[in-house]
Design an enzyme around this catalytic site. Structure first.
Site, short mmCIF file in Angstrom:
data_model
loop_
_atom_site.label_atom_id
_atom_site.label_comp_id
_atom_site.label_asym_id
_atom_site.label_seq_id
_atom_site.Cartn_x
_atom_site.Cartn_y
_atom_site.Cartn_z
N SER A 211 0.84 -1.19 0.00
CA SER A 211 0.00 0.00 0.00
C SER A 211 0.89 1.25 0.00
CB SER A 211 -0.97 -0.05 1.19
OG SER A 211 -1.98 0.92 1.04
N ASP A 336 -8.51 -5.12 -4.55
CA ASP A 336 -7.85 -4.14 -3.69
C ASP A 336 -8.76 -2.95 -3.36
OD1 ASP A 336 -5.29 -4.31 -2.52
OD2 ASP A 336 -4.30 -4.24 -4.47
N HIS A 455 -7.80 -5.52 -0.14
CA HIS A 455 -6.59 -4.78 0.19
C HIS A 455 -6.00 -5.32 1.49
CE1 HIS A 455 -3.89 -1.47 -0.37
NE2 HIS A 455 -4.15 -0.93 0.80
#
Length: 554
Positions: A211, A336, A455
């Site tokens: 991320s 995600d 995610h």
């Protein structure tokens, strides 16, 4: 039989007495001693927690070398996270004294030397996170133990400043920003200078992160300041080209923060900000966790990197020549975007509530607002082209997740891969998508049955949690974890995820400027999981069609 039992006891006792350990290690700051643990027969590990890689940072200043210490530093406890908002955005936690790193060093029959090194940079939207990760019953998410043991690599995790203290900028020399990125750089440089004392190879360092950590890894490959510090990099679900990774109007945000903390917005603003209570400053950078299709949460992630003319001398897309000799893996989880779109359009997670087609339009309008009606019309036509005349609720809900995934993660990551491959000299490029279904999807569960990899789903597998807490996982999850650790650590050793000490389920081909091949990572994967041109129609829309439309005058 008795003789065999005695011999085994003698062998065990000898191993216990002569446990392989680095003991006290000499670093540039002084002596450190960690903890040595036994993992199995002739398998030990030294763990060092809380080694300072820089001094306590000055407010809005780049870090400086640590002054050092006398005696032996006992490195057996994690240090506090960098000062940050809590997950509910209601208060703060952590400390400004936070520039520390942790090291896991595996040993076999003898003390390790010249091992590959993997340096982890955590994510959290540049707002939250820590070098140790979330903690559940003293099981820290970012413990490097499983990767280090199974992959025979040294693992390092580091802390860096976040939020206002790490990324506030006025867009000029008075407050240039990127302090969190400088912290990461100083930690990587410290590892390069000191890791040989821990049995590591300073010429074989791999960065990896997820991320905002994945974007940070990409930033570190692009800055000219990193030359020679590492050889390889892995970006999981984040690159420098993501829409949330760079703030191109930092002055406006700085003035908004200043007003929140009762500072002026004139020439005295920076001096006032530097004198403001750090916890007040940190809270001023919090975001509203309630989004909507008209005001998506991703748009609030504005405390980010800036083009400062130094760490980032130009737009990230123009700096990929600096990564020409860096081997690079970048990839995405197939859903995600769910972590964001589930907050912006909550009905996608509720099978009892319909999601209207208008919500698709509203979300697309928000993502394409610079292009006005033409942007929206083109986007909607692209995403509804295979719906038919009466799309099901599953189709509509999945489309919203796909839109979020494409815009926030997948398309920028694919673009970064194109740029890396196009600029590479010796650097190799690899692309992947993780498709393992989220474990919270299904009937009577929080997420729908069609849920893919959300995610951060990759973190548990990369860090070997199915082995650390086996009762919480099925055997297929242990298979997936072993695959990811094998690919990741093979890559760290050789620059090729297929070549190393660990067996992989199928050959992962290189991503090239013409081939665009990628690997689908899944617990069931085999050679049929190699594909080409990931979501090419949608990548073309966001990367080519939309940018070429005229900007809206509204």
């Amino acid at each position: 039989m008795e003789k065999l039992r005695i011999l085994l006891l003698v062998a065990f006792s000898l191993e216990t007495v002569s446990a392989t350990s680095l003991g006290v290690v000499l670093t540039e700051g002084g002596l450190v001693r960690g903890e040595n643990i036994r993992l199995g027969f002739r398998r030990h590990m030294d763990i060092f927690k809380g080694i300072p890689f820089a001094g306590i940072p000055g407010r809005f200043e780049i870090p400086k070398r640590h002054p050092g210490w006398n005696g032996i530093l006992k490195a057996t406890e994690y240090r506090k996270r960098c000062l940050q908002v809590n997950l509910k955005m209601t208060s703060t936690r952590g400390s400004e004294d936070c520039l520390y790193l942790n090291i896991w060093v595996p040993h076999g029959r003898s003390v390790s030397t010249n091992l590959p090194v993997m340096v982890w940079i955590y994510g959290g939207g540049f707002l939250v996170g820590g070098s140790m990760g979330a903690n559940f019953l003293d099981n820290y998410l970012y413990s490097g133990q499983e990767i280090a043991d199974r992959g025979d690599v040294i693992v390092v995790t580091l802390g860096y400043r976040l939020g206002t203290l790490g990324f506030l900028s006025t867009g000029d020399a008075s407050l240039p920003g990127n302090y969190g990125l400088w912290d990461q750089h100083y930690a990587i440089a410290w590892v390069h200078r000191n890791i040989r004392s821990f049995g590591g190879d300073p010429d074989n360092i791999t960065l990896f992160g997820e991320s905002a950590g994945g974007a940070s890894v990409n930033f570190q490959t692009l800055t000219p300041h990193s030359r020679g510090l590492f050889r390889r990099a892995i970006s999981q679900s984040g690159v420098a080209l993501c829409p949330w990774a760079v703030n191109r109007n930092p002055r406006r945000l700085a003035e908004e923060i200043a007003l929140k903390v009762n500072c002026p917005t004139d020439d005295s603003m920076v001096a006032c900000l530097k004198m403001t209570d750090p916890r007040v400053l940190t809270m001023a950078g919090s975001l509203d966790p309630s989004g909507s299709a008209d005001n998506p949460i991703v748009g609030q992630l504005v405390l980010a990197a800036t083009i400062d003319g130094d760490f980032l001398p130009d737009e990230p897309g123009k700096l990929f020549h600096n990564a020409a000799d860096v081997d690079y893996i970048a990839g995405v989880n197939d859903m995600d975007g769910h972590v964001f779109t589930g907050l912006d359009v909550p009905s996608i997670n509720n099978p009892q509530v319909d999601t209207p087609v208008e919500d698709v339009r509203r979300l697309l309008r928000s993502y394409t607002k610079e292009k006005g009606q033409a942007g929206l019309d083109n986007a909607f036509a692209t995403y509804s082209s295979n719906w038919g005349t009466n799309p099901s609720q599953t189709t509509i809900k999945r489309t919203i997740v796909e839109i979020g995934t494409d815009y926030i993660f997948l398309v920028p990551i694919q673009t970064a891969l194109y740029l890396h491959a196009a600029n590479a000299t010796t650097g190799r490029t690899y692309s992947y998508v993780l498709s393992e279904p989220n474990r919270m999807g299904g009937l009577a569960r929080p997420y729908p049955s069609w849920m893919g990899a959300d995610h951060a789903d990759d973190l548990q597998y990369v860090f070997g949690k199915p082995f650390t807490t086996p009762r919480a996982y099925w055997s297929k999850h242990r298979n997936l974890s072993s695959y990811m650790i094998a690919y990741w650590t093979n890559f760290a050793k050789t620059g090729d995820p297929n070549k190393g000490d660990l067996k992989v389920p199928t050959t992962w081909p290189k991503f090239t400027s013409s081939g665009h091949r990628y690997l689908e990572i899944n617990s069931k994967m085999d050679k049929s999981y190699v594909h080409q041109k990931m979501r090419v129609r949608y990548v073309h829309f966001w990367a080519s069609t939309l940018p070429n439309l005229p900007d809206s005058s509204v």
